[in-house]
Enzyme design. Structure first.
Site, PDB file in Angstrom:
ATOM      1  N   CYS A  70      52.855 -14.968  78.075  1.00 25.98           N
ATOM      2  CA  CYS A  70      53.815 -13.881  77.842  1.00 25.98           C
ATOM      3  C   CYS A  70      55.069 -14.202  78.632  1.00 25.98           C
ATOM      4  CB  CYS A  70      53.277 -12.552  78.353  1.00 25.98           C
ATOM      5  SG  CYS A  70      51.769 -11.995  77.586  1.00 25.98           S
ATOM      6  N   GLU A 119      57.735  -2.606  76.380  1.00 24.61           N
ATOM      7  CA  GLU A 119      58.270  -3.832  75.804  1.00 24.61           C
ATOM      8  C   GLU A 119      58.402  -3.792  74.285  1.00 24.61           C
ATOM      9  OE1 GLU A 119      57.267  -6.902  79.318  1.00 24.61           O
ATOM     10  OE2 GLU A 119      55.890  -6.977  77.629  1.00 24.61           O
TER      11      GLU A 119
END
Length: 190
Positions: A70, A119
Protein backbone atom coordinates in the site's frame (compact mmCIF):
# COMPACT_ATOMS: atom_id res chain seq x y z
CA UNK A 1 15.58 11.21 3.53
CA UNK A 2 12.16 12.42 4.70
CA UNK A 3 10.31 10.03 7.03
CA UNK A 4 7.18 8.40 5.61
CA UNK A 5 5.01 10.30 8.09
CA UNK A 6 6.44 13.64 6.86
CA UNK A 7 5.89 12.91 3.16
CA UNK A 8 3.07 14.71 1.36
CA UNK A 9 -0.19 13.09 0.28
CA UNK A 10 -2.80 14.49 -2.06
CA UNK A 11 -6.11 15.44 -0.44
CA UNK A 12 -9.16 14.72 -2.59
CA UNK A 13 -12.92 15.23 -2.55
CA UNK A 14 -15.46 12.38 -2.71
CA UNK A 15 -15.02 12.22 -6.50
CA UNK A 16 -11.23 11.92 -6.30
CA UNK A 17 -10.56 15.50 -7.43
CA UNK A 18 -7.43 16.96 -5.83
CA UNK A 19 -8.13 19.68 -3.24
CA UNK A 20 -4.68 20.20 -1.71
CA UNK A 21 -2.00 18.33 0.18
CA UNK A 22 -0.82 17.55 3.71
CA UNK A 23 1.60 15.21 5.41
CA UNK A 24 0.91 11.52 5.92
CA UNK A 25 0.83 12.14 9.69
CA UNK A 26 -1.74 14.95 9.43
CA UNK A 27 -3.93 13.04 6.95
CA UNK A 28 -4.14 10.13 9.41
CA UNK A 29 -4.81 12.21 12.54
CA UNK A 30 -8.43 11.90 13.76
CA UNK A 31 -10.90 12.53 12.31
CA UNK A 32 -8.81 11.79 9.18
CA UNK A 33 -8.68 13.61 5.87
CA UNK A 34 -9.72 11.96 2.61
CA UNK A 35 -6.58 11.45 0.53
CA UNK A 36 -5.34 9.48 -2.46
CA UNK A 37 -3.80 6.07 -1.82
CA UNK A 38 -3.15 2.83 -3.65
CA UNK A 39 -3.35 -0.85 -2.78
CA UNK A 40 -1.55 -3.43 -4.90
CA UNK A 41 -2.95 -6.94 -5.11
CA UNK A 42 -0.52 -9.49 -6.56
CA UNK A 43 -1.48 -12.91 -7.86
CA UNK A 44 0.80 -15.65 -9.05
CA UNK A 45 0.21 -17.82 -12.12
CA UNK A 46 -1.67 -20.36 -9.96
CA UNK A 47 -4.11 -17.64 -8.91
CA UNK A 48 -2.87 -17.36 -5.34
CA UNK A 49 -2.92 -13.94 -3.69
CA UNK A 50 0.16 -12.53 -1.94
CA UNK A 51 -0.65 -11.19 1.50
CA UNK A 52 1.72 -9.45 3.86
CA UNK A 53 1.56 -9.05 7.61
CA UNK A 54 2.26 -5.43 8.37
CA UNK A 55 5.32 -4.76 10.54
CA UNK A 56 4.94 -4.10 14.28
CA UNK A 57 6.31 -0.56 13.83
CA UNK A 58 3.48 0.52 11.50
CA UNK A 59 1.51 3.47 12.88
CA UNK A 60 -1.75 2.09 11.51
CA UNK A 61 -3.03 -1.47 11.80
CA UNK A 62 0.29 -3.03 12.76
CA UNK A 63 0.60 -6.83 12.55
CA UNK A 64 -2.55 -7.18 10.50
CA UNK A 65 -2.58 -9.05 7.20
CA UNK A 66 -3.11 -6.94 4.08
CA UNK A 67 -2.50 -6.89 0.34
CA UNK A 68 0.98 -7.03 -1.24
CA UNK A 69 1.68 -3.34 -0.64
CA UNK A 70 0.00 0.00 0.00
CA UNK A 71 1.08 3.58 -0.25
CA UNK A 72 0.29 7.15 -1.17
CA UNK A 73 1.28 8.74 -4.47
CA UNK A 74 2.89 12.11 -3.90
CA UNK A 75 0.92 15.09 -5.23
CA UNK A 76 1.43 15.25 -8.99
CA UNK A 77 3.14 11.85 -9.20
CA UNK A 78 2.04 9.02 -11.45
CA UNK A 79 -0.04 6.49 -9.56
CA UNK A 80 1.19 3.31 -11.27
CA UNK A 81 4.86 4.36 -11.14
CA UNK A 82 4.60 5.15 -7.41
CA UNK A 83 2.86 1.82 -6.77
CA UNK A 84 5.53 -0.09 -8.72
CA UNK A 85 8.24 1.65 -6.67
CA UNK A 86 6.51 0.75 -3.37
CA UNK A 87 6.22 -2.86 -4.53
CA UNK A 88 10.01 -2.95 -4.83
CA UNK A 89 10.55 -1.11 -1.53
CA UNK A 90 8.13 -3.21 0.55
CA UNK A 91 8.46 -6.73 -0.84
CA UNK A 92 11.23 -6.62 -3.46
CA UNK A 93 9.10 -7.39 -6.54
CA UNK A 94 10.25 -5.67 -9.73
CA UNK A 95 8.67 -5.48 -13.15
CA UNK A 96 5.18 -6.75 -12.35
CA UNK A 97 2.79 -5.04 -14.80
CA UNK A 98 0.07 -3.31 -12.76
CA UNK A 99 -3.50 -2.80 -13.99
CA UNK A 100 -6.08 -0.41 -12.55
CA UNK A 101 -9.04 -2.34 -11.15
CA UNK A 102 -11.05 0.51 -9.62
CA UNK A 103 -11.35 2.62 -6.48
CA UNK A 104 -12.34 1.72 -2.94
CA UNK A 105 -13.19 4.61 -0.60
CA UNK A 106 -13.14 3.81 3.11
CA UNK A 107 -12.60 5.21 6.59
CA UNK A 108 -11.28 3.15 9.49
CA UNK A 109 -9.92 4.10 12.91
CA UNK A 110 -7.13 1.97 14.37
CA UNK A 111 -8.25 1.12 17.91
CA UNK A 112 -4.65 0.58 19.02
CA UNK A 113 -3.31 3.99 17.96
CA UNK A 114 -6.31 6.22 17.29
CA UNK A 115 -4.89 6.94 13.83
CA UNK A 116 -7.40 7.08 10.97
CA UNK A 117 -7.33 5.75 7.44
CA UNK A 118 -9.68 7.80 5.22
CA UNK A 119 -8.61 6.92 1.73
CA UNK A 120 -9.61 7.20 -1.89
CA UNK A 121 -7.82 3.94 -2.61
CA UNK A 122 -6.86 3.04 -6.18
CA UNK A 123 -6.77 -0.76 -6.46
CA UNK A 124 -4.04 -2.10 -8.75
CA UNK A 125 -3.65 -5.75 -9.73
CA UNK A 126 -0.56 -7.53 -11.02
CA UNK A 127 0.47 -11.06 -11.84
CA UNK A 128 3.87 -12.64 -11.24
CA UNK A 129 5.33 -16.07 -12.01
CA UNK A 130 5.11 -18.82 -9.40
CA UNK A 131 8.31 -18.74 -7.36
CA UNK A 132 8.91 -15.02 -7.78
CA UNK A 133 11.60 -14.09 -5.28
CA UNK A 134 10.38 -11.84 -2.49
CA UNK A 135 12.60 -9.63 -0.38
CA UNK A 136 10.36 -8.04 2.28
CA UNK A 137 11.65 -4.96 4.10
CA UNK A 138 11.43 -5.85 7.85
CA UNK A 139 10.57 -2.22 8.65
CA UNK A 140 7.45 -2.62 6.50
CA UNK A 141 6.58 -6.32 6.52
CA UNK A 142 6.54 -8.91 9.32
CA UNK A 143 5.64 -11.89 7.11
CA UNK A 144 4.32 -12.85 3.67
CA UNK A 145 2.35 -15.80 2.32
CA UNK A 146 0.53 -16.91 -0.82
CA UNK A 147 -3.13 -17.84 -0.28
CA UNK A 148 -5.79 -19.29 -2.57
CA UNK A 149 -8.60 -16.73 -3.08
CA UNK A 150 -11.32 -19.00 -1.66
CA UNK A 151 -9.30 -19.58 1.53
CA UNK A 152 -8.57 -15.87 1.81
CA UNK A 153 -12.27 -15.01 1.57
CA UNK A 154 -13.05 -17.58 4.29
CA UNK A 155 -10.37 -16.15 6.58
CA UNK A 156 -11.63 -12.60 6.01
CA UNK A 157 -15.18 -13.69 6.89
CA UNK A 158 -14.17 -15.80 9.92
CA UNK A 159 -11.47 -13.57 11.42
CA UNK A 160 -11.81 -10.04 10.03
CA UNK A 161 -9.75 -8.48 12.84
CA UNK A 162 -6.64 -10.36 11.64
CA UNK A 163 -6.80 -8.28 8.45
CA UNK A 164 -6.43 -4.58 7.68
CA UNK A 165 -9.90 -3.03 7.39
CA UNK A 166 -9.42 -2.05 3.74
CA UNK A 167 -8.40 -5.49 2.53
CA UNK A 168 -11.89 -6.93 2.02
CA UNK A 169 -12.88 -3.92 -0.11
CA UNK A 170 -9.66 -4.09 -2.12
CA UNK A 171 -10.28 -7.79 -2.82
CA UNK A 172 -13.89 -7.05 -3.82
CA UNK A 173 -12.85 -4.30 -6.28
CA UNK A 174 -10.23 -6.60 -7.83
CA UNK A 175 -12.74 -9.46 -8.08
CA UNK A 176 -15.31 -7.22 -9.78
CA UNK A 177 -12.64 -6.19 -12.31
CA UNK A 178 -11.58 -9.78 -13.00
CA UNK A 179 -13.58 -10.00 -16.23
CA UNK A 180 -11.69 -7.10 -17.77
CA UNK A 181 -8.23 -7.61 -16.24
CA UNK A 182 -6.27 -10.71 -17.19
CA UNK A 183 -4.12 -10.23 -14.08
CA UNK A 184 -7.19 -10.66 -11.86
CA UNK A 185 -8.97 -13.43 -13.76
CA UNK A 186 -8.21 -16.07 -11.10
CA UNK A 187 -10.24 -14.11 -8.54
CA UNK A 188 -13.45 -14.66 -10.49
CA UNK A 189 -13.08 -18.44 -10.83
CA UNK A 190 -13.73 -19.36 -7.19
Amino acid sequence: MVSREAQLVELVDADGVATGSTTVAEAHTAPGQLHRAFSVLLLDEEGRVLVQRRAAVKTRFALRWANACCGHPAPGDTLVEDAARRLVEEIGVRGAPLHRAGVYVYRAEDPATGRVEHEYDHVLVGRVPVGTELSPDPEEVADVRWVAPERLRRELADEPDRYAPWFGGVLRVATEAAGRLPAAAALATD
